[in-house]
Design a protein around this motif. Sequence first.
Motif, PDB file in Angstrom:
ATOM      1  N   PRO A  52       0.668  -1.228  -0.087  1.00  0.00           N
ATOM      2  CA  PRO A  52      -0.254  -0.175  -0.077  1.00  0.00           C
ATOM      3  C   PRO A  52       0.832   1.434  -0.102  1.00  0.00           C
ATOM      4  O   PRO A  52       1.856   1.247   0.391  1.00  0.00           O
ATOM      5  CB  PRO A  52      -0.923  -0.059   1.199  1.00  0.00           C
TER       6      PRO A  52
ATOM      7  N   ILE B  86       2.165   4.386   1.486  1.00  0.00           N
ATOM      8  CA  ILE B  86       1.965   5.029   2.752  1.00  0.00           C
ATOM      9  C   ILE B  86       2.372   6.500   2.707  1.00  0.00           C
ATOM     10  O   ILE B  86       2.692   7.040   1.533  1.00  0.00           O
ATOM     11  CB  ILE B  86       3.104   4.386   3.672  1.00  0.00           C
ATOM     12  N   ILE B  87       2.163   7.102   3.789  1.00  0.00           N
ATOM     13  CA  ILE B  87       1.876   8.658   3.678  1.00  0.00           C
ATOM     14  C   ILE B  87       3.422   9.094   3.865  1.00  0.00           C
ATOM     15  O   ILE B  87       4.109   8.554   4.571  1.00  0.00           O
ATOM     16  CB  ILE B  87       1.317   9.172   4.795  1.00  0.00           C
TER      17      ILE B  87
ATOM     18  N   PRO C 217       6.607  11.353   4.339  1.00  0.00           N
ATOM     19  CA  PRO C 217       6.622  12.625   5.082  1.00  0.00           C
ATOM     20  C   PRO C 217       6.726  13.955   4.420  1.00  0.00           C
ATOM     21  O   PRO C 217       7.302  13.950   3.167  1.00  0.00           O
ATOM     22  CB  PRO C 217       7.965  12.305   5.919  1.00  0.00           C
TER      23      PRO C 217
ATOM     24  N   THR D 114      10.638   3.051  -3.788  1.00  0.00           N
ATOM     25  CA  THR D 114      10.201   2.584  -2.684  1.00  0.00           C
ATOM     26  C   THR D 114      10.348   0.738  -2.574  1.00  0.00           C
ATOM     27  O   THR D 114      10.243   0.353  -3.806  1.00  0.00           O
ATOM     28  CB  THR D 114       8.618   2.620  -2.560  1.00  0.00           C
ATOM     29  N   TYR D 115      11.064   0.455  -1.711  1.00  0.00           N
ATOM     30  CA  TYR D 115      11.098  -1.213  -1.306  1.00  0.00           C
ATOM     31  C   TYR D 115      10.674  -1.402  -0.134  1.00  0.00           C
ATOM     32  O   TYR D 115      10.429  -1.003   0.688  1.00  0.00           O
ATOM     33  CB  TYR D 115      12.585  -1.244  -1.467  1.00  0.00           C
ATOM     34  N   TYR D 116      10.118  -2.738  -0.625  1.00  0.00           N
ATOM     35  CA  TYR D 116       9.670  -3.399   0.685  1.00  0.00           C
ATOM     36  C   TYR D 116      10.167  -4.854   0.845  1.00  0.00           C
ATOM     37  O   TYR D 116      10.085  -5.635  -0.134  1.00  0.00           O
ATOM     38  CB  TYR D 116       7.789  -3.717   0.419  1.00  0.00           C
ATOM     39  N   VAL D 117      10.637  -5.165   2.088  1.00  0.00           N
ATOM     40  CA  VAL D 117      11.595  -6.207   2.095  1.00  0.00           C
ATOM     41  C   VAL D 117      10.871  -7.083   3.161  1.00  0.00           C
ATOM     42  O   VAL D 117      10.779  -6.660   4.430  1.00  0.00           O
ATOM     43  CB  VAL D 117      12.833  -6.002   2.395  1.00  0.00           C
TER      44      VAL D 117
ATOM     45  N   ALA E  29      10.035   3.249   8.470  1.00  0.00           N
ATOM     46  CA  ALA E  29      10.744   3.389   7.288  1.00  0.00           C
ATOM     47  C   ALA E  29      11.982   3.853   7.451  1.00  0.00           C
ATOM     48  O   ALA E  29      12.325   4.643   8.287  1.00  0.00           O
ATOM     49  CB  ALA E  29       9.793   3.927   6.253  1.00  0.00           C
TER      50      ALA E  29
ATOM     51  N   LEU F 171      12.855   7.285   9.802  1.00  0.00           N
ATOM     52  CA  LEU F 171      11.564   7.640   9.696  1.00  0.00           C
ATOM     53  C   LEU F 171      10.555   7.252  10.851  1.00  0.00           C
ATOM     54  O   LEU F 171       9.745   6.322  10.580  1.00  0.00           O
ATOM     55  CB  LEU F 171      10.757   7.927   8.377  1.00  0.00           C
TER      56      LEU F 171
ATOM     57  N   VAL G 245       6.692   7.451  10.757  1.00  0.00           N
ATOM     58  CA  VAL G 245       6.085   6.930   9.484  1.00  0.00           C
ATOM     59  C   VAL G 245       5.988   5.304   9.648  1.00  0.00           C
ATOM     60  O   VAL G 245       6.628   4.581   9.314  1.00  0.00           O
ATOM     61  CB  VAL G 245       6.728   7.207   8.198  1.00  0.00           C
ATOM     62  N   GLU G 246       5.025   4.892  10.260  1.00  0.00           N
ATOM     63  CA  GLU G 246       4.882   3.592  10.490  1.00  0.00           C
ATOM     64  C   GLU G 246       3.943   2.905   9.296  1.00  0.00           C
ATOM     65  O   GLU G 246       3.242   3.613   8.635  1.00  0.00           O
ATOM     66  CB  GLU G 246       3.763   3.199  11.724  1.00  0.00           C
ATOM     67  N   PHE G 247       4.297   1.921   8.788  1.00  0.00           N
ATOM     68  CA  PHE G 247       3.773   1.220   7.491  1.00  0.00           C
ATOM     69  C   PHE G 247       2.802   0.195   8.000  1.00  0.00           C
ATOM     70  O   PHE G 247       2.926  -0.425   9.147  1.00  0.00           O
ATOM     71  CB  PHE G 247       4.833   0.838   6.684  1.00  0.00           C
ATOM     72  N   PRO G 248       1.878   0.158   7.183  1.00  0.00           N
ATOM     73  CA  PRO G 248       0.504  -0.627   7.566  1.00  0.00           C
ATOM     74  C   PRO G 248       1.099  -2.000   7.241  1.00  0.00           C
ATOM     75  O   PRO G 248       1.867  -2.532   6.490  1.00  0.00           O
ATOM     76  CB  PRO G 248      -0.231  -0.376   6.528  1.00  0.00           C
TER      77      PRO G 248
ATOM     78  N   TYR H 292      10.901  -1.287   5.153  1.00  0.00           N
ATOM     79  CA  TYR H 292      10.143  -0.271   4.008  1.00  0.00           C
ATOM     80  C   TYR H 292      11.364   0.620   3.852  1.00  0.00           C
ATOM     81  O   TYR H 292      11.957   1.386   4.834  1.00  0.00           O
ATOM     82  CB  TYR H 292       9.040   0.382   4.937  1.00  0.00           C
TER      83      TYR H 292
END
Lengths: 143, 143
Positions: A118, A120-121, A123, A131-134, B99, B112, B115-118, B133
């Motif tokens: 998803p 994310i907000i 900053p 963006t990377y998600y691991v 993140a 960050l 900034v919590e990620f879902p 993230y």
Amino acid sequence: MRTDIELETEVMTLLKKHDLRLTQVRKEVLSVFLIKEQALSQSDIEENVGQIDRITLYRTLRSFEDNGLIHRAIDGTDKLRFALCVDLCEKENHKHNHAHFHCEKCTKTICLNGVEFPKIIHPAGFKVKETYYVMQGVCSKCQ
Amino acid sequence: MRTDIELETEVMTLLKKHDLRLTQVRKEVLSVFLIKEQALSQSDIEENVGQIDRITLYRTLRSFEDNGLIHRAIDGTDKLRFALCVDLCEKENHKHNHAHFHCEKCTKTICLNGVEFPKIIHPAGFKVKETYYVMQGVCSKCQ
DNA sequence: AACATTTTTGCAACATAGTTTCAAATACAA
DNA sequence: TTGTATTTGAAACTATGTTGCAAAAATGTT
């Protein structure tokens, strides 16, 4: 499964599509990516092709990356890995929106193409380009 | 800002809390993390402490990591960076849910924490232990 | 099919980073 | 303050990243 002929054809088509000359080294390296279907480090590849020059492989991976054929699969380990781009990637413009999973047991890294993450907000005041998600853990086969 | 005395005290407290002996090297390295407030690579640290042995620094970072004082800040670059743990981290049990942002201009990496990620849907059959993230782009100061 | 041009390859050489072993130095507790 | 366990720094080695250059290979053209 895919026959040798089909693999050969796929390799040729992919290389041409990405403006890369059809050399022996490139064909072999790309074949490994197509067969393995997982993110590969330089040493992973060396183990899977017969006798290849370290420097040439290094440059081959860079040219694949530059031409949108593979992307860096960040997996949280010290090792740099690459994975085949799914589609649509171009020079200087990789588009990836999937997570990478690294299994601590088998040490394999795979792209989770089905798992979109998803938005994310971001900053305030930051411009986000990539963006990377691991995820790290244990994969289904190693449970 | 923090006085030198306060810094010294904070360093001592943190080291003790994490079962680490109060050595000169550790105090210096931890001070850099507290002052810099950003993720630091081995070479970043070398530039900010006077004359330190490469191997000792390497081991110092590992011991900090093992004892829950710092964590790996994966930022998508080739360089391995570490950042101070916010709190609650223990040996073998780091808990991070924030993140990391890497600025391509100033090359700094920051956590960050706000900034919590879902939680995203994990693929079936996979056990996820750690999630990262990472965002790359341009930070607010470099715009 | 042979040639010319451009790209790719492989080697040498070097830079940087990760890691182990071991003895000397240091930290800490009794 | 002394003994024990840990940490440090040096040496040595391995792995990885990178450039320059000449030989080899790929491609387009005759």
